[in-house]
Design a protein around this motif. Structure first.
Motif, PDB file in Angstrom:
ATOM      1  N   GLU A 195      67.800  21.875  64.311  1.00 44.44           N
ATOM      2  CA  GLU A 195      67.320  20.525  63.799  1.00 44.44           C
ATOM      3  C   GLU A 195      65.906  20.446  63.556  1.00 44.44           C
ATOM      4  N   ASN A 196      65.513  19.333  62.693  1.00 39.00           N
ATOM      5  CA  ASN A 196      64.424  19.139  62.036  1.00 39.00           C
ATOM      6  C   ASN A 196      63.751  20.114  61.301  1.00 39.00           C
ATOM      7  N   LYS A 197      64.468  20.992  60.754  1.00 44.23           N
ATOM      8  CA  LYS A 197      63.943  22.009  59.942  1.00 44.23           C
ATOM      9  C   LYS A 197      63.653  21.684  58.665  1.00 44.23           C
ATOM     10  N   TRP A 198      62.790  22.126  57.659  1.00 42.08           N
ATOM     11  CA  TRP A 198      62.497  21.688  56.399  1.00 42.08           C
ATOM     12  C   TRP A 198      63.895  22.004  55.525  1.00 42.08           C
ATOM     13  N   PHE A 199      64.493  23.156  55.386  1.00 47.23           N
ATOM     14  CA  PHE A 199      65.441  23.577  54.809  1.00 47.23           C
ATOM     15  C   PHE A 199      66.676  24.162  55.916  1.00 47.23           C
ATOM     16  N   LEU A 200      67.751  23.775  55.573  1.00 46.89           N
ATOM     17  CA  LEU A 200      68.812  24.147  56.375  1.00 46.89           C
ATOM     18  C   LEU A 200      68.960  25.634  56.507  1.00 46.89           C
ATOM     19  N   LYS A 201      68.586  26.372  55.567  1.00 44.36           N
ATOM     20  CA  LYS A 201      68.837  27.974  55.688  1.00 44.36           C
ATOM     21  C   LYS A 201      67.623  28.404  56.251  1.00 44.36           C
ATOM     22  N   ASP A 202      66.627  27.599  56.697  1.00 41.20           N
ATOM     23  CA  ASP A 202      65.574  28.337  57.061  1.00 41.20           C
ATOM     24  C   ASP A 202      65.959  28.654  58.737  1.00 41.20           C
ATOM     25  N   SER A 203      65.130  29.753  59.245  1.00 42.07           N
ATOM     26  CA  SER A 203      65.060  30.144  60.584  1.00 42.07           C
ATOM     27  C   SER A 203      63.941  29.741  61.414  1.00 42.07           C
ATOM     28  N   ALA A 204      64.402  28.966  62.646  1.00 39.47           N
ATOM     29  CA  ALA A 204      63.268  28.036  63.222  1.00 39.47           C
ATOM     30  C   ALA A 204      63.349  28.372  64.642  1.00 39.47           C
ATOM     31  N   ALA A 205      62.492  28.378  65.396  1.00 38.69           N
ATOM     32  CA  ALA A 205      62.166  28.619  67.009  1.00 38.69           C
ATOM     33  C   ALA A 205      61.016  28.127  67.521  1.00 38.69           C
ATOM     34  N   THR A 206      61.253  27.712  68.898  1.00 37.95           N
ATOM     35  CA  THR A 206      59.825  27.575  69.645  1.00 37.95           C
ATOM     36  C   THR A 206      59.835  28.755  70.553  1.00 37.95           C
ATOM     37  N   ILE A 207      58.545  29.545  70.520  1.00 36.97           N
ATOM     38  CA  ILE A 207      58.263  30.538  71.058  1.00 36.97           C
ATOM     39  C   ILE A 207      57.155  30.515  72.110  1.00 36.97           C
ATOM     40  N   GLU A 208      57.386  30.846  73.290  1.00 30.92           N
ATOM     41  CA  GLU A 208      56.408  30.677  74.513  1.00 30.92           C
ATOM     42  C   GLU A 208      56.056  32.232  74.933  1.00 30.92           C
ATOM     43  N   MET A 209      54.652  32.465  74.718  1.00 28.98           N
ATOM     44  CA  MET A 209      54.309  33.730  74.837  1.00 28.98           C
ATOM     45  C   MET A 209      53.214  34.085  75.685  1.00 28.98           C
TER      46      MET A 209
END
Length: 236
Positions: A195-209
């Protein structure tokens, strides 16, 4: 100073209890507004008007409580009962400022805490403890700016870093994971976001390092920004 203002109102024909109430309400409104000004300048949900109303409201409660205690109850009963209700009741307003963003980032905790302290300052002013109210306002301002600076320094060099990132393809995510491995950065968690991506085909993630050692977060963000197919990145 406050006694002089009360004395001036008395010379204008205002009874002493009413003159005192006017000064306390004005002071409560001003103190609350000053606290809210700092929040509003940072674009927080509750701003100048909200904080001013909270502080003035708490002041009015205590002025009313004093009136009831002296003029209605003949100085009997619990004089702190209404103050206790203000302290516990302000929680619902503070809770309304706390929210979770689309990146699973909790915002509004500081604003909620500031609202609670504002109510306490209003109670102090409402009971006539002007020094306590003004001192609380000054300490709140000093601590707010000081701790904001300290917090920025600590977070910027913390071993733990959390980012939200969007890329144009899955290949970008693979390259990003490769970047972490190359720099000996351990991924604690990686949560994909649809959800909340700029483009539907984009790949998005929240990463903790876990960075392994203290590193400058801005430098790491700058390195990631140089990667191809990056759409968006922010530290959360």
């Amino acid at each position: 100073m406050f006694q002089s203002a009360i004395a001036f109102l008395e010379t204008q024909g205002v009874p002493t209890p009413f003159a005192t109430a006017i000064i306390r309400l004005l002071l409560g409104s001003i103190c609350g507004g000053l606290i809210g000004l700092e929040r509003e300048m940072k674009g927080r949900p509750a701003g100048l008007k909200t904080f001013s109303l909270v502080c003035m409201g708490a002041t009015l409660v205590m002025v009313t409580n004093e009136f009831i205690y002296v003029n209605v109850a003949n100085s009997t009963g619990d004089s702190a009962r209404m103050a206790a209700q203000v302290i516990s009741g302000i929680g619902f307003l503070g809770a309304g400022t706390i929210m979770t963003t689309g990146n699973d980032r909790v915002k509004g905790l500081t604003t909620a805490a500031a609202l609670w302290v504002t109510a306490a300052i209003g109670i102090a002013i409402g009971t006539g403890f002007y020094f306590g109210g003004i001192a609380g306002l000054i300490v709140l301002y000093l601590s707010s700016f000081t701790y904001r600076y300290i917090d920025a320094v600590i977070v910027a060099k913390s071993r733990i870093m959390r980012i939200y990132v969007e890329g144009e393809s899955e290949e970008f995510m693979l390259n990003l994971v490769g970047f972490f491995q190359k720099n000996e950065i351990r991924i604690i968690s990686l949560v994909r976001k649809d959800e909340n991506k700029w483009f539907l085909k984009d790949s998005a993630a929240t990463i903790e390092m876990d960075l392994g050692r203290k590193r400058n977060h801005l430098e790491i963000l700058d390195e990631i920004r140089k990667m191809k197919e990056l759409r968006y990145i922010e530290e959360v």
